[in-house]
Design an enzyme around this catalytic site. Structure first.
Site, short mmCIF file in Angstrom:
data_model
loop_
_atom_site.label_atom_id
_atom_site.label_comp_id
_atom_site.label_asym_id
_atom_site.label_seq_id
_atom_site.Cartn_x
_atom_site.Cartn_y
_atom_site.Cartn_z
N HIS A 192 9.56 -0.21 9.29
CA HIS A 192 8.53 -1.26 9.22
C HIS A 192 8.72 -2.15 7.98
O HIS A 192 9.28 -3.23 8.06
CB HIS A 192 7.13 -0.63 9.24
CG HIS A 192 6.83 0.13 10.48
ND1 HIS A 192 6.94 -0.42 11.73
CD2 HIS A 192 6.45 1.42 10.69
CE1 HIS A 192 6.62 0.47 12.65
NE2 HIS A 192 6.32 1.60 12.05
N ASP A 223 0.84 -1.21 0.00
CA ASP A 223 0.00 0.00 0.00
C ASP A 223 0.87 1.26 0.00
O ASP A 223 0.83 2.04 0.93
CB ASP A 223 -0.96 -0.01 1.20
CG ASP A 223 -0.25 -0.11 2.56
OD1 ASP A 223 0.93 -0.52 2.61
OD2 ASP A 223 -0.88 0.26 3.57
#
Ligand code: RIB
Ligand code: CA
Length: 310
Positions: A242, A10
């Site tokens: 992340h 995303d």
């Protein structure tokens, strides 16, 4: 031998860093990208994904657009306050040259696994909706995929989307529950490790001064994301790592300490989106997953540096 991977993503500032990390790693062959809602609407993340493969002159890598909303509940939030309205720190990229695939991401995932039996690693670094839809569409992929390595979840660290939930799981807990319970080899690279890998302002400033197309893109997308981290976590230009940590795991799993533990995803109530370890299987007969709990943070940062600047 190279590892064939399909990244479900995303993009997203840290997705951008992860995709560029993967594309610049010769051990990995990126077979395709699948876009999902999350850090922005899926029309936007799909366009960004296409832009990233073109940036690295990989026009041949197909990009498929996936789900716009979670499986069951309405969307909880999109991450534009973290990543900017365009998911790319507000830099308003021009339209990419290429076209998206004419099939939905779930079908693309299924077809790619069937065409590469036992060889493809799925790397979801956004909400897990496309992956759950693919399992529903063709359950045989569970046995035919090589492994699934997700960025998502948290066990001991505080959540970043709720007190107990990490954003990718929180944004579609029902999909995550399907993925966790599918019975395929699943590794969770969650906040327990990604919060420990800190790109300092100094590291990022040096990276952004290298001036190749990848670091130039990172230089542009970073400020909005850094501003969010400053306001939310009091970090002074530093960032948690992340999505790139999932790529580091693919490149060198020995940099992580992981344990095989039965786990499930809570889907109801105030703890919805929590990833729960149930070592004694007290709450059900849950599948074991490989949970990353420790990381050699210095080596992850060195590896990222080497690939992005090399
Ligand atoms: O919690 C971090 C995750 O949420 C990352 O994948 C980031 O890109 C956002 O989607
Ligand atoms: Ca992401």
């Amino acid at each position: 031998m190279t590892k064939k991977i399909l990244i479900d993503t995303d993009p997203g500032v840290d997705d951008t860093m992860a995709i560029l990390f993967a594309l610049r790693s010769p051990e990995l062959e990126v077979i395709g990208l699948a876009a999902i809602f999350g850090n922005a609407y899926v029309d936007v993340t799909a366009k960004n994904a296409l832009h990233l493969v073109e940036l690295e002159n990989n026009h041949h890598i197909p990009v498929a657009k996936g789900a716009a909303v979670p499986l069951v509940e309405p969307p909880r939030s999109m991450g534009m306050h973290v990543h900017g309205d365009d998911g790319m720190g507000g830099i308003n990229l021009p339209d990419p040259d290429g076209e998206l695939l004419g099939i939905p991401a779930a079908q693309f995932i299924v077809e790619t696994i069937l065409a590469n039996p036992g060889e493809l690693t799925l790397v979801p670094i956004g909400p897990l909706t496309n992956i759950a839809l693919a399992v529903r569409l063709e359950p045989r992929i569970v046995d035919l995929v090589k492994e699934v390595v997700i960025m998502g979840g948290t066990v001991y660290a505080d959540g970043n989307a709720s007190p107990v939930a990490e954003a990718n799981i929180y944004n579609d807990p029902h999909a995550a529950a399907i993925v966790f319970n599918a019975g395929w080899p699943l590794t969770m690279v969650g906040l327990d490790v990604t919060l420990k890998v800190v790109m300092t302002k100094n590291y990022l400033d040096k990276l952004c001064s290298v001036g190749n197309p990848a670091t130039e893109m990172i230089r542009q997308v970073l400020p909005f994301y850094q501003q969010f981290h400053m306001e939310e976590y009091g970090l002074n230009g530093d960032l948690h790592t992340h999505d790139p940590s999932a790529i580091a795991y693919l490149l060198d799993p020995a940099l992580f300490q992981a344990e095989q533990i039965p786990a499930f995803v809570e889907t109801v109530g105030s703890c919805s989106g929590q990833t729960v370890l149930d070592r004694q299987r007290q709450l059900g007969d849950f599948k074991e997953i490989n949970v990353c709990l420790g990381v050699d943070d210095r080596s992850v940062l060195d590896l990222f540096w080497e690939r992005l600047t090399g």
